[in-house]
Design a protein around this motif. Structure first.
Motif, short mmCIF file in Angstrom:
data_model
loop_
_atom_site.label_atom_id
_atom_site.label_comp_id
_atom_site.label_asym_id
_atom_site.label_seq_id
_atom_site.Cartn_x
_atom_site.Cartn_y
_atom_site.Cartn_z
N LYS A 9 -2.98 -6.12 -2.20
CA LYS A 9 -2.22 -6.72 -1.10
C LYS A 9 -2.71 -8.15 -0.84
N TYR A 49 7.68 0.40 2.42
CA TYR A 49 7.03 1.06 3.55
C TYR A 49 8.02 1.79 4.45
N HIS A 52 7.15 4.44 6.99
CA HIS A 52 6.42 4.05 8.20
C HIS A 52 7.28 3.26 9.19
N PHE A 57 2.87 0.04 14.06
CA PHE A 57 2.27 -1.03 13.25
C PHE A 57 3.22 -1.59 12.19
N LEU A 61 2.83 -4.79 9.64
CA LEU A 61 2.61 -4.45 8.23
C LEU A 61 3.56 -5.24 7.32
N ARG A 85 -6.15 7.21 -6.23
CA ARG A 85 -6.40 7.34 -4.78
C ARG A 85 -7.89 7.54 -4.52
N THR A 91 -7.76 5.37 4.03
CA THR A 91 -7.04 4.19 4.55
C THR A 91 -7.94 3.22 5.32
N ARG A 102 -12.04 0.51 -0.99
CA ARG A 102 -12.01 0.22 0.45
C ARG A 102 -13.38 0.39 1.09
N ILE A 109 -8.34 -1.26 9.11
CA ILE A 109 -7.30 -0.42 8.51
C ILE A 109 -6.13 -1.24 7.96
N GLY A 110 -5.77 -2.32 8.67
CA GLY A 110 -4.63 -3.13 8.21
C GLY A 110 -4.98 -3.96 6.99
N ASN A 112 -6.75 -3.44 4.14
CA ASN A 112 -7.46 -2.50 3.25
C ASN A 112 -7.21 -2.78 1.77
P1 DAT Z 1 -2.50 4.37 2.57
O1 DAT Z 1 -2.35 2.91 2.24
O2 DAT Z 1 -3.93 4.82 2.54
O3 DAT Z 1 -1.59 5.27 1.76
P2 DAT Z 1 -0.67 4.85 4.80
O4 DAT Z 1 0.39 5.13 3.78
O5 DAT Z 1 -0.89 5.87 5.86
O6 DAT Z 1 -2.08 4.53 4.11
O7 DAT Z 1 -0.31 3.49 5.55
C1 DAT Z 1 0.21 2.39 4.83
C2 DAT Z 1 -0.50 1.14 5.28
O8 DAT Z 1 -0.17 0.86 6.64
C3 DAT Z 1 -2.02 1.23 5.25
O9 DAT Z 1 -2.54 0.92 3.98
C4 DAT Z 1 -2.42 0.23 6.30
C5 DAT Z 1 -1.29 0.32 7.32
N1 DAT Z 1 -1.64 1.22 8.42
C6 DAT Z 1 -1.67 2.58 8.38
N2 DAT Z 1 -2.03 3.09 9.56
C7 DAT Z 1 -2.24 2.04 10.37
C8 DAT Z 1 -2.64 1.88 11.73
N3 DAT Z 1 -2.87 2.94 12.50
N4 DAT Z 1 -2.75 0.63 12.22
C9 DAT Z 1 -2.49 -0.45 11.46
N5 DAT Z 1 -2.11 -0.39 10.17
C10 DAT Z 1 -1.99 0.83 9.64
#
Ligand code: DAT
Ligand code: MG
Length: 148
Positions: A9, A49, A52, A57, A61, A85, A91, A102, A109-110, A112
């Motif tokens: 990213k 995405y 989500h 968020f 994102l 993974r 995450t 990571r 978390i954002g 990562n």
């Molecule tokens: P991953 O990337 O481990 O598969 P995810 O699919 O749950 O995680 O989320 C996608 C991305 O969104 C993650 O890499 C970072 C962001 N994200 C996830 N949960 C978040 C949160 N609670 N606050 C901010 N960003 C978040």
């Protein structure tokens, strides 16, 4: 055998971690079958995405992922999706164990640094989304020393 979609990213690219990340996948024994750098537009970011889209968020994102170049990769191997993974880690970088990408490089978390497909169906969807031109089918001679 599986192929998984992996993406460094914008934070990983900005921090100069592309080589470090690629090296970990290579050393593990996965085979690189696709690689390019692009600056994602809003459309591809939202599709990637989409699961989500209702989360609070989501707007941040999308802004983040479209903020600069990402490095798109396809990696192939036995159980490649879960293997990748595990190399990436959970995450939140503060909870990820040292030894994972990571866990070694991330704090928030954002930010990562890396994305990895989480299942067979998502891998197929994401590979089609980011590599519409297709990926490469090639024989890596060293693979005969990776798999017995
Ligand atoms: P991953 O990337 O481990 O598969 P995810 O699919 O749950 O995680 O989320 C996608 C991305 O969104 C993650 O890499 C970072 C962001 N994200 C996830 N949960 C978040 C949160 N609670 N606050 C901010 N960003 C978040
Ligand atoms: Mg995910």
């Amino acid at each position: 055998m599986q192929t998984t979609y992996i993406m460094v990213k914008p934070d990983g690219v900005q921090r100069g971690l592309v080589g470090e990340i690629i090296q970990r996948f290579e050393r593990k024994g996965l085979k690189l079958v696709g690689l390019k750098q692009i600056i994602p537009g809003e459309k591809i970011a939202r599709e990637h995405y989409a699961v989500h889209s209702e989360r609070p968020f989501f707007p941040g994102l999308i802004k983040f992922i479209t903020s600069g170049p990402v490095v798109c990769m396809a990696w192939h191997g036995k159980d490649a999706i879960s293997v990748a993974r595990n190399l990436i880690g959970p995450t939140n970088g503060r909870e990820a164990l040292p030894g994972t990408i990571r866990g070694d490089f991330g704090m928030d978390i954002g930010y990562n640094m890396i994305h990895g497909s989480d299942a067979q169906e998502t891998a197929e969807f994401e590979l089609g989304l980011w590599f519409p031109e297709g990926i490469n089918d090639w024989k890596q001679d060293s693979q005969s020393w990776v798999y017995e």
